[in-house]
Write a protein that holds these residues in place. Structure first.
Motif, PDB file in Angstrom:
ATOM      1  N   ILE A 141      42.749  50.625  33.071  1.00 16.40           N
ATOM      2  CA  ILE A 141      42.102  50.291  34.293  1.00 16.40           C
ATOM      3  C   ILE A 141      41.047  48.884  34.130  1.00 16.40           C
ATOM      4  CG2 ILE A 141      40.104  51.154  35.849  1.00 16.40           C
ATOM      5  CD1 ILE A 141      41.201  53.992  35.265  1.00 16.40           C
ATOM      6  N   MET A 142      40.533  48.886  33.279  1.00 18.64           N
ATOM      7  CA  MET A 142      39.860  47.609  32.860  1.00 18.64           C
ATOM      8  C   MET A 142      40.761  46.277  33.280  1.00 18.64           C
ATOM      9  SD  MET A 142      37.105  48.282  29.919  1.00 18.64           S
ATOM     10  CE  MET A 142      38.012  49.608  28.971  1.00 18.64           C
ATOM     11  N   TYR A 143      41.923  46.430  32.550  1.00 23.87           N
ATOM     12  CA  TYR A 143      42.791  45.165  32.592  1.00 23.87           C
ATOM     13  C   TYR A 143      43.300  45.126  34.103  1.00 23.87           C
ATOM     14  CZ  TYR A 143      42.183  42.769  28.413  1.00 23.87           C
ATOM     15  OH  TYR A 143      41.618  42.200  27.111  1.00 23.87           O
ATOM     16  N   GLU A 144      43.549  45.930  34.596  1.00 19.83           N
ATOM     17  CA  GLU A 144      43.855  46.022  36.342  1.00 19.83           C
ATOM     18  C   GLU A 144      42.773  45.251  36.858  1.00 19.83           C
ATOM     19  OE1 GLU A 144      46.451  46.778  39.467  1.00 19.83           O
ATOM     20  OE2 GLU A 144      46.625  46.420  37.008  1.00 19.83           O
ATOM     21  N   VAL A 145      41.621  45.698  36.612  1.00 13.15           N
ATOM     22  CA  VAL A 145      40.316  44.752  37.344  1.00 13.15           C
ATOM     23  C   VAL A 145      40.617  43.302  36.982  1.00 13.15           C
ATOM     24  CG1 VAL A 145      38.071  44.819  37.570  1.00 13.15           C
ATOM     25  CG2 VAL A 145      39.159  47.051  37.715  1.00 13.15           C
ATOM     26  N   TYR A 146      40.662  43.155  35.535  1.00 19.03           N
ATOM     27  CA  TYR A 146      40.823  41.830  35.077  1.00 19.03           C
ATOM     28  C   TYR A 146      42.182  41.104  35.965  1.00 19.03           C
ATOM     29  CZ  TYR A 146      41.362  38.303  31.666  1.00 19.03           C
ATOM     30  OH  TYR A 146      41.321  37.073  30.795  1.00 19.03           O
ATOM     31  N   ARG A 147      43.031  41.781  35.875  1.00 19.13           N
ATOM     32  CA  ARG A 147      44.275  40.964  36.729  1.00 19.13           C
ATOM     33  C   ARG A 147      43.999  40.773  38.102  1.00 19.13           C
ATOM     34  NH1 ARG A 147      48.676  42.411  39.517  1.00 19.13           N
ATOM     35  NH2 ARG A 147      47.909  44.480  39.798  1.00 19.13           N
ATOM     36  N   LYS A 148      43.513  41.648  39.071  1.00 20.26           N
ATOM     37  CA  LYS A 148      43.501  41.532  40.218  1.00 20.26           C
ATOM     38  C   LYS A 148      42.267  40.648  40.561  1.00 20.26           C
ATOM     39  CE  LYS A 148      45.481  45.706  41.787  1.00 20.26           C
ATOM     40  NZ  LYS A 148      45.295  47.002  42.589  1.00 20.26           N
ATOM     41  N   ARG A 149      41.153  40.322  39.787  1.00 21.48           N
ATOM     42  CA  ARG A 149      40.266  39.438  39.972  1.00 21.48           C
ATOM     43  C   ARG A 149      40.764  38.072  39.686  1.00 21.48           C
ATOM     44  NH1 ARG A 149      34.169  42.061  39.242  1.00 21.48           N
ATOM     45  NH2 ARG A 149      34.365  44.127  40.620  1.00 21.48           N
ATOM     46  N   GLY A 150      41.738  37.916  39.141  1.00 19.61           N
ATOM     47  CA  GLY A 150      42.441  36.698  38.383  1.00 19.61           C
ATOM     48  C   GLY A 150      41.486  35.886  37.726  1.00 19.61           C
ATOM     49  N   PHE A 151      40.691  36.678  36.596  1.00 24.01           N
ATOM     50  CA  PHE A 151      40.144  35.747  35.505  1.00 24.01           C
ATOM     51  C   PHE A 151      40.932  34.964  34.515  1.00 24.01           C
ATOM     52  CE2 PHE A 151      36.936  39.506  36.005  1.00 24.01           C
ATOM     53  CZ  PHE A 151      36.112  39.147  37.029  1.00 24.01           C
TER      54      PHE A 151
END
Length: 278
Positions: free
Chosen positions: A268-278
């Motif tokens: 889940i943390m990396y899904e947020v990371y991916r979708k926020r385009g960091f």
């Protein structure tokens, strides 16, 4: 005469039993004194802690240990004028409860917990919308340590844990996090539902993990948000789930329809990371 000899033997046996007790009690007292400290164990965790602002009482090194990382640890300890004590491996085994100390330990002041405001300040300093994790009753220190490690890597601004029926910041958590515990602020709260209400008032959207939730690939993670990860066995509690704005789940195709808490949190943390385009 026989009865008197028997009584004399019993008396001697009683006296012999009392003699070794004194040094044993003294050893236990010495251990208890040092158990008043929190311990950080392992080379990487010790190195990161020495680089932080944490108050440190003493550095323990195993007799005869060396190597590049140990040299760096010694250099940092000397720069900070921290007391260094060379001890046998058995001493470190005892203090770490036979943990994987790698020949080095720190006795530190208690881990400092952050506040909710601290978490918002971290996000603001980075110019990002808040992204927090709420851990609803994680009991395994290895899970908490792993979650902190991934949280640091994926840009989470802070982690919220309950005071009761959950693991806190311990030496095992610090060791498993390999130093991430020094970089991810952790807030300890009395009531998670009340904290969720406070976060909502500050504009944060709350999503709980649940098998009946929407797939996390369809989820809008660009919002200011906090994700609730449930207990290893029971999942997210009913009251906390009812307090959330929505629920999400991780799609699975295999036969075992559950994941380890730290693995689920990592995805889940990396899904947020991916979708926020960091």
């Amino acid at each position: 005469m026989k009865r008197m000899r028997d009584q004399s033997k019993k008396k001697d046996r009683g006296q012999r039993k009392e003699r070794p007790n004194k040094p044993r009690q003294e050893r236990e007292q010495k251990v208890k004194v040092e158990e008043n400290d929190d311990f950080v164990i392992g080379k990487h965790a010790v190195f990161e802690t020495l680089q932080s602002d944490r108050d440190i009482n003493k550095l323990f090194l195993q007799e005869g240990i060396g190597g590049g990382k140990i040299g760096e640890i010694l250099e940092l300890a000397k720069e900070r004028q921290i007391q260094i004590q060379i001890v046998p491996k058995s001493k470190l085994d005892l203090l770490s409860d036979n943990g994987n100390h790698q020949g080095v330990m720190l006795a530190t002041a208690a881990f400092q917990y952050a506040t909710i405001d601290d978490l918002f300040e971290v996000a603001a300093a980075k110019g990002e919308d808040p992204f927090f994790l709420i851990l609803d009753g994680i009991e395994d220190p290895h899970n908490l340590g792993s979650i902190l490690r991934t949280a640091d890597a994926s840009g989470v601004h802070g982690v919220i844990i309950p005071k009761r029926r959950a693991v806190g910041l311990t030496g095992t958590v610090a060791k498993t996090s390999t130093g991430a515990i020094e970089h991810v602020p952790v807030v300890r709260v009395t009531n998670i539902s009340r904290t969720i209400a406070e976060l909502k008032e500050k504009g944060v959207w709350i999503f709980a993990t649940d098998m009946e939730g929407q797939g996390y690939h369809q989820w809008d993670a660009s919002l200011p948000l906090a994700v609730v990860i449930g207990n290893e066995g029971k999942g997210v509690s009913r009251l906390v789930k009812e307090s959330a704005d929505g629920t999400i789940h991780i799609p699975m195709r295999g036969h075992v329809q559950s994941l380890n808490a730290s693995v689920a949190a990592g995805l889940i943390m990396y899904e947020v990371y991916r979708k926020r385009g960091f």
